[in-house]
Design a protein around this motif. Structure first.
Motif, short mmCIF file in Angstrom:
data_model
loop_
_atom_site.label_atom_id
_atom_site.label_comp_id
_atom_site.label_asym_id
_atom_site.label_seq_id
_atom_site.Cartn_x
_atom_site.Cartn_y
_atom_site.Cartn_z
N LEU A 63 -56.14 37.23 1.35
CA LEU A 63 -55.56 35.93 1.61
C LEU A 63 -54.05 36.07 1.54
O LEU A 63 -53.54 36.77 0.65
CB LEU A 63 -56.05 34.91 0.58
CG LEU A 63 -55.52 33.47 0.70
CD1 LEU A 63 -56.07 32.82 1.96
CD2 LEU A 63 -55.91 32.66 -0.53
N GLY A 64 -53.33 35.43 2.47
CA GLY A 64 -51.88 35.60 2.46
C GLY A 64 -51.14 34.47 3.14
O GLY A 64 -51.73 33.57 3.75
N ALA A 65 -49.81 34.55 3.02
CA ALA A 65 -48.91 33.59 3.68
C ALA A 65 -48.16 34.31 4.80
O ALA A 65 -47.82 35.48 4.67
CB ALA A 65 -47.93 33.02 2.67
N ARG A 66 -47.90 33.59 5.88
CA ARG A 66 -47.27 34.20 7.05
C ARG A 66 -46.21 33.27 7.60
O ARG A 66 -46.35 32.05 7.58
CB ARG A 66 -48.32 34.48 8.13
CG ARG A 66 -47.77 35.14 9.40
CD ARG A 66 -48.94 35.56 10.30
NE ARG A 66 -48.50 36.24 11.51
CZ ARG A 66 -48.35 35.67 12.70
NH1 ARG A 66 -48.60 34.37 12.83
NH2 ARG A 66 -47.96 36.38 13.75
N VAL A 67 -45.13 33.87 8.11
CA VAL A 67 -44.10 33.15 8.85
C VAL A 67 -43.93 33.85 10.19
O VAL A 67 -43.78 35.08 10.23
CB VAL A 67 -42.77 33.12 8.08
CG1 VAL A 67 -41.69 32.45 8.92
CG2 VAL A 67 -42.92 32.39 6.76
N ALA A 68 -43.96 33.09 11.26
CA ALA A 68 -43.84 33.67 12.61
C ALA A 68 -42.78 32.91 13.40
O ALA A 68 -42.52 31.72 13.14
CB ALA A 68 -45.17 33.63 13.34
N TYR A 69 -42.19 33.59 14.33
CA TYR A 69 -41.33 32.96 15.31
C TYR A 69 -42.05 33.04 16.65
O TYR A 69 -42.38 34.12 17.14
CB TYR A 69 -39.97 33.63 15.41
CG TYR A 69 -39.01 32.92 16.34
CD1 TYR A 69 -38.44 31.71 15.98
CD2 TYR A 69 -38.72 33.44 17.60
CE1 TYR A 69 -37.57 31.03 16.83
CE2 TYR A 69 -37.85 32.79 18.46
CZ TYR A 69 -37.28 31.58 18.07
OH TYR A 69 -36.42 30.91 18.92
N SER A 70 -42.34 31.87 17.23
CA SER A 70 -43.11 31.78 18.47
C SER A 70 -42.21 31.35 19.62
O SER A 70 -41.43 30.40 19.49
CB SER A 70 -44.26 30.78 18.32
OG SER A 70 -45.13 31.18 17.28
N VAL A 71 -42.33 32.05 20.73
CA VAL A 71 -41.60 31.70 21.96
C VAL A 71 -42.64 31.44 23.04
O VAL A 71 -43.46 32.31 23.36
CB VAL A 71 -40.66 32.83 22.40
CG1 VAL A 71 -39.95 32.44 23.71
CG2 VAL A 71 -39.64 33.13 21.31
N LEU A 88 -50.93 30.23 6.98
CA LEU A 88 -51.79 30.95 6.06
C LEU A 88 -52.74 31.83 6.85
O LEU A 88 -53.03 31.56 8.03
CB LEU A 88 -52.59 29.99 5.18
CG LEU A 88 -51.80 29.03 4.29
CD1 LEU A 88 -52.76 28.04 3.61
CD2 LEU A 88 -51.01 29.80 3.24
N MET A 89 -53.22 32.89 6.18
CA MET A 89 -54.16 33.79 6.83
C MET A 89 -55.20 34.26 5.82
O MET A 89 -54.97 34.29 4.62
CB MET A 89 -53.44 35.00 7.44
CG MET A 89 -52.72 35.87 6.43
SD MET A 89 -51.79 37.21 7.19
CE MET A 89 -53.09 38.14 7.94
N ALA A 90 -56.38 34.62 6.32
CA ALA A 90 -57.45 35.14 5.48
C ALA A 90 -58.30 36.07 6.34
O ALA A 90 -58.33 35.95 7.57
CB ALA A 90 -58.30 34.01 4.90
N GLY A 91 -58.99 37.00 5.67
CA GLY A 91 -59.82 37.93 6.42
C GLY A 91 -60.45 38.97 5.54
O GLY A 91 -60.43 38.90 4.31
#
Length: 533
Positions: free
Chosen positions: A457-465, A487-490
């Motif tokens: 389980l984690g936290a994510r920051v993305a820049y989307s274009v 957030l992400m999980a897997g």
């Protein structure tokens, strides 16, 4: 069988140990293998790979091994190990055909269980390896085997409390020149130390080969000197450990007279010299990471030398009530004379090996590189249909495991998707366009290993274009870029030692503020195939 003492070894080794004297040129080969992974039923080690690197570097610097005559294997399978051994044997066979005398030093650090070396998911039977070495087309073969498993500060090596090696200490009558050194006897476990940054046995063998074992003071460390030193220091250091005293073993069948030189310190100016005027005692040389890389036990009025590699070291001498601490810098091609008067008194609380960064981790950090595939879509149906389309994605990802903390992972990813669609708006209908999406993200992830399954389980920051490029050139291309937290999980599954498969889901928040301000959310499902470096 009763374990021979050091005096018995001295008598036995005095009758053998050496290659033939004379002007015949000798060519030495080295194969070093380190396996932190031992497959099912074992936990990753911390120091096996580093031990292999350290030993091969020492043999190349002081042991007469030319760069083209050495092999280094890290976390490889038995097939790779035997293939590398065959390549070295082929080189040795060619050297013998030219009239050269040949020697091979084989070093292995890793797991052992049930009479076999554990290399990843593969096993190499010890008796099979012994027979292979007995038949090897090399005049002198020296095998140094240090099998281990991880624990806490002092950890038991091997998959369970069982014999670390099934190699006897008697003569191998069919061998033509074979020496076997193991880190423990047949009824003991082996151990390693966080403070030493490696196994007790390999550390003391390495330190001895640097010069601490050169009791004769002739600038050469022989096989008997190195083994005697590693034996005595390993037994002493493990006597009070939870697993009990560890006794290295020795098996040989060598013809000829004289002792076999493993490292030659003569002609190597770089290192540290402890002059005869320096006080007697044990001197420890500590790396910037807080690990003891070498030590020397100095007697009064005796000069001692360590062939340390260039670098800066903290010097520590322990007294009954305090420490003596200082610095020593070894420069390439020069000898540093240690001035003991330059050391300062310090309380035990200032011990430089306390609080070393490596002590906060019990797993070795490593990188993975992978290829990902997935699907990206927004939760809001009007948004999916008219603003940002649902899109298949392909990407690349790099992950750093266990670096910041055990079972934590840092990911950096890049993904791209594209599809063609027709714009349908109340005010505009029919134009054909290509929708493209580029995501660049980074994540911090916590894993919970459950056998071979690793949920996370984690936290994510993305820049989307996001881009809409119309086929009708009269319509302008539209861009929108935004930072999206999520957030992400897997779950991650290791398929082989080097190949891993990951399944995951992500959810992100997106703020859209063109024409109107809207709070949107999107999700991603994906799979990732990675290669462990």
């Amino acid at each position: 069988m009763r374990r021979p003492g050091l005096s018995a070894w001295g008598v036995l080794l005095g009758l053998l140990l050496a290659s033939a004297a004379g002007a015949v040129p000798t060519r030495r080969f080295a194969l070093a293998a380190g396996n932190d992974e031992g497959g099912a039923g074992t936990r990753p080690l911390r120091f096996a790979r580093q031990d292999a690197r350290t030993m091969l570097s020492l043999l190349s610097r002081l042991g007469g091994v030319a760069p083209g005559d050495s092999r280094l294997l890290l976390d490889e399978e038995p097939e790779d190990f035997l293939r590398a051994l065959a390549e070295v044997e082929a080189q040795a066979r060619m050297a013998r055909a030219r009239g050269e005398r040949t020697e091979l030093i084989l070093y292995y650090s890793g797991h052992a269980k049930d009479g076999a070396l554990r290399m990843g998911e593969g096993v190499l039977e010890l008796e099979a390896l012994k027979r292979r070495l007995e038949a090897s087309p090399v005049d002198i073969r020296i095998a140094i085997l240090d099998a281990c498993r991880s624990g806490s500060l002092t950890r038991t090596k091997g998959a369970r409390r069982a014999p670390a090696f099934a190699i006897d200490t008697g003569l191998a009558q069919t061998a033509r020149g074979l020496v076997l050194l193991t880190s423990s006897s047949a009824d003991e476990d082996s151990q390693e130390s966080d403070l030493l940054g490696g196994s007790y046995f390999t550390h003391h063998l390495f330190s001895g080969l640097l010069g601490d074992a050169d009791r004769s003071g002739d600038g050469q460390v022989t096989l008997f000197e190195a083994y005697s030193h590693a034996y005595a220091r390993t037994v002493a250091d493990t006597a009070d450990s939870g697993a009990g005293a560890q006794h290295p073993t020795f098996s040989y069948d060598l013809s000829g007279q004289g002792d076999l030189v493993l490292t030659d310190l003569r002609g190597h100016d770089e290192g540290v010299l402890l002059p005869g005027s320096a006080p007697a005692g044990a001197y420890y040389f500590v790396s910037p990471l807080g690990l003891v890389v070498a030590e020397v036990d100095k007697a009064a009025d005796t000069e001692r030398r360590l062939a340390l590699a260039p670098g800066r070291y903290t010097v520590k001498r322990r007294l009954a009530d305090r420490l003596r601490i200082g610095e020593a810098e070894v420069r390439r091609g020069s000898t540093t004379v240690l001035d003991e008067s330059s050391l300062r008194d310090a309380p035990f609380s200032d011990d430089p090996v306390k609080g070393a960064p490596y002590q906060t981790r019990t797993r070795r950090a490593y990188w993975t590189l992978g290829l990902s595939g997935g699907y990206h879509s927004f939760f809001d149906s009007p948004t999916r249909d008219n603003l940002f389309l649902s899109t298949p994605m392909l990407g690349l990802e790099a992950s750093l495991h266990h670096y910041f903390h055990e079972d934590w992972r840092w990911d950096v990813d890049l993904s791209f998707g594209s599809r063609q669609a027709t714009l349908e708006l109340p005010t505009l209908s029919g134009p054909l366009y290509r929708y493209s999406l580029l995501n660049v993200g980074t994540s911090f992830v916590r894993e919970w290993p459950l056998g071979r399954v690793n949920p996370f389980l984690g936290a994510r920051v993305a820049y989307s274009v996001m881009v809409r490029d119309f086929t009708d050139t009269r319509l302008p291309t539209q861009f929108y870029g935004v930072v999206t937290p999520g957030l992400m999980a897997g779950v991650r599954w290791p398929l082989t030692h080097h190949i891993e498969l990951t399944g995951r889901a992500r959810v992100h928040y997106l703020l859209y503020n063109v024409d109107e301000q809207r709070s949107l959310g999107y999700w991603e499902l994906g799979a990732l195939v990675t290669f462990r470096l």
